[in-house]
Design an enzyme around this catalytic site. Structure first.
Site, short mmCIF file in Angstrom:
data_model
loop_
_atom_site.label_atom_id
_atom_site.label_comp_id
_atom_site.label_asym_id
_atom_site.label_seq_id
_atom_site.Cartn_x
_atom_site.Cartn_y
_atom_site.Cartn_z
N PRO A 103 1.56 -6.92 -8.81
CA PRO A 103 2.92 -6.61 -8.29
C PRO A 103 2.86 -5.66 -7.45
O PRO A 103 2.20 -4.67 -7.42
CB PRO A 103 3.65 -6.18 -9.71
N ASP A 104 3.86 -5.73 -6.30
CA ASP A 104 3.95 -4.33 -5.38
C ASP A 104 4.70 -3.26 -6.22
O ASP A 104 5.38 -3.68 -7.24
CB ASP A 104 4.25 -4.69 -4.17
N PHE A 105 5.58 -2.48 -5.39
CA PHE A 105 6.26 -1.68 -6.22
C PHE A 105 7.89 -1.87 -5.80
O PHE A 105 8.70 -1.86 -6.73
CB PHE A 105 6.17 -0.16 -5.42
N ARG A 106 7.96 -2.47 -4.56
CA ARG A 106 9.40 -2.63 -4.08
C ARG A 106 10.31 -3.79 -4.24
O ARG A 106 11.50 -4.00 -4.15
CB ARG A 106 9.60 -2.04 -2.66
N ASN A 177 -4.78 0.96 -2.09
CA ASN A 177 -4.97 0.49 -3.36
C ASN A 177 -6.09 0.83 -4.44
O ASN A 177 -7.29 1.37 -3.59
CB ASN A 177 -5.27 -1.25 -3.43
N ASP A 179 -6.98 -1.07 -7.01
CA ASP A 179 -7.31 -2.26 -8.00
C ASP A 179 -9.02 -2.47 -8.07
O ASP A 179 -9.30 -3.53 -8.69
CB ASP A 179 -6.54 -3.28 -7.65
N HIS A 196 -6.24 6.81 -1.88
CA HIS A 196 -5.30 6.90 -3.20
C HIS A 196 -6.25 7.04 -4.64
O HIS A 196 -5.70 6.95 -5.47
CB HIS A 196 -4.30 6.12 -3.32
N THR A 271 0.96 -3.24 3.94
CA THR A 271 1.45 -2.04 3.90
C THR A 271 2.89 -1.60 4.57
O THR A 271 3.02 -2.15 5.51
CB THR A 271 0.44 -0.89 4.14
#
Length: 390
Positions: A103-106, A177, A179, A196, A271
């Protein structure tokens, strides 16, 4: 020059307040002619033209040469095939992994932030705040068990970047990412800047200790539902991902200074370009370097204040001054497949995805068989011991 420390964890960018680089300059106005005696007060247009010229010269924001013959995906494909495009940089975020099941965040209802209520957080971002983590690590490690790397397969987008590498066109992939799907797809350490952080290593959070632990060690801790503790000092052990309140890897800053000035094409995928300093990378290529955005919506466009003066500071897709930015609105997978088709690579990309996914499935099947056999032998041994004691 300072950058805001930001975090992007568990496969997607966290939305934070933007702080651009702050650079002071003092323009030299000596030698400028004063035409007020001849022309009277300068008109508003003349003053604005002067400011545009001054800021553009000082900040290096003057428009560059137009390289693409048209601002479309076809134009980008023709440029890649021309032979003059030899150094491609990819900037990627959460959107390249959503089709893998991450999943993304938003996204309303399905994004990570919409499903954190069960952790009883004071606010969603707290799960990724370093200070909160040190006091309450349980929510983060519970979430890590759900979304741990190794449970997902790379997407078409990941393998498209692998193709760019195989064809000698990829300078670097800058990823938000963690992942690790870029690595699974075949991008190696030198191909990647994991802006990150990464799960590949972990460290004790104690400043006086900082003992390093392997990915296998951390995985065992997470899936045993234990809170990882340092065996030297007893402090928490955290994967080397960048939380809010921590600095980005030093390699991010050193490598970007080398990569972006020589970039021939910047491809931005999946992004929102809302997290700094990652988002500012789009402005580090030369003024003539084309920039392709493959995303569900346009993003990274000029700030209002910058646009007011008529020069850059971000992406420009639609104004009459647009000359190098292309937006292809689609999923990242569909966009990469469309570009691959224009390049004559579609069949090759489809075959790569099919082949690599089959290899992953085969390895997973062998691992499950091995685990099942070990479990069966363990159960048999325990049964044997029980028979002997009866």
């Amino acid at each position: 020059m300072t950058f805001t420390s930001v975090w992007h964890v568990l496969f997607c960018p966290v939305e934070v307040s933007k702080r651009a680089e702050e650079e002071a300059f003092t323009p030299d106005l000596e030698g400028q002619s004063d035409d007020s005696s001849d022309e009277g007060d300068a008109s508003g247009d003349t003053e604005m033209d002067f400011l545009r010229s001054l800021f553009s010269r000082t900040l290096g924001l003057s428009p560059g040469e137009k390289v693409l013959d048209e601002l479309t995906l076809d134009g980008v494909a023709r440029y890649i095939l021309s032979g003059t495009c030899k150094n491609i940089i990819c900037m990627v975020g959460a959107g390249i992994s959503t089709s893998a099941g991450i999943p993304d965040f938003r996204s309303p209802g399905t994004g990570l932030y919409a499903n954190l209520q069960k952790y009883n957080l004071p606010y969603p971002e707290a799960i990724f705040q370093i200070d909160y983590f040190k006091k309450h690590p349980e929510p983060f490690f519970a979430l890590a068990r759900e979304l741990y790397p190794g449970q997902f397969k790379p997407t078409v987008c990941h393998y498209f970047m692998r193709m760019l590498k195989d064809k000698g066109l990829l300078t670097r992939c800058y990823s938000q990412n963690i992942d690790t799907l870029e690595r699974v797809a075949g991008l190696e350490g030198e191909d990647l800047i994991e802006a990150h952080g990464t799960f590949h290593t972990s460290h004790c959070v104690s400043f006086l200790c900082r003992k390093e632990y392997s990915m296998d060690w951390m995985k065992n801790q997470i899936f045993s539902e234990d809170i990882p503790k340092c065996d030297s000092c007893g402090s928490l052990v955290k994967p080397d991902i960048v939380f809010f309140g921590e600095n980005l890897p030093a390699r991010f800053f050193t490598t970007m200074k080398m990569d972006f000035p020589r970039c021939d094409l910047l491809i931005i995928m999946g992004t929102s370009l809302q997290v700094q300093p990652f988002a500012s990378l789009v402005n580090r290529v030369s003024n003539s370097c084309p920039r392709l955005l493959i995303n569900m919506e346009k993003t990274g466009q000029s700030e209002f204040g910058m646009g007011l003066f008529g020069f850059g500071g971000g992406m420009d897709f639609d104004s009459d001054k647009a000359y190098r930015d292309v937006a292809y609105l689609s999923t990242c997978d569909d966009g990469c497949m469309a570009l691959a088709e224009l390049l004559g690579w579609k069949a090759e990309l489809e075959e790569m995805v099919k082949r690599e996914h089959a290899l992953i499935d085969s390895k997973d099947a062998k691992t499950k068989d091995k685990e099942a056999n070990q479990s069966s032998r363990s159960t048999g041994a325990e049964a044997g011991k029980s028979d002997k004691t009866e």
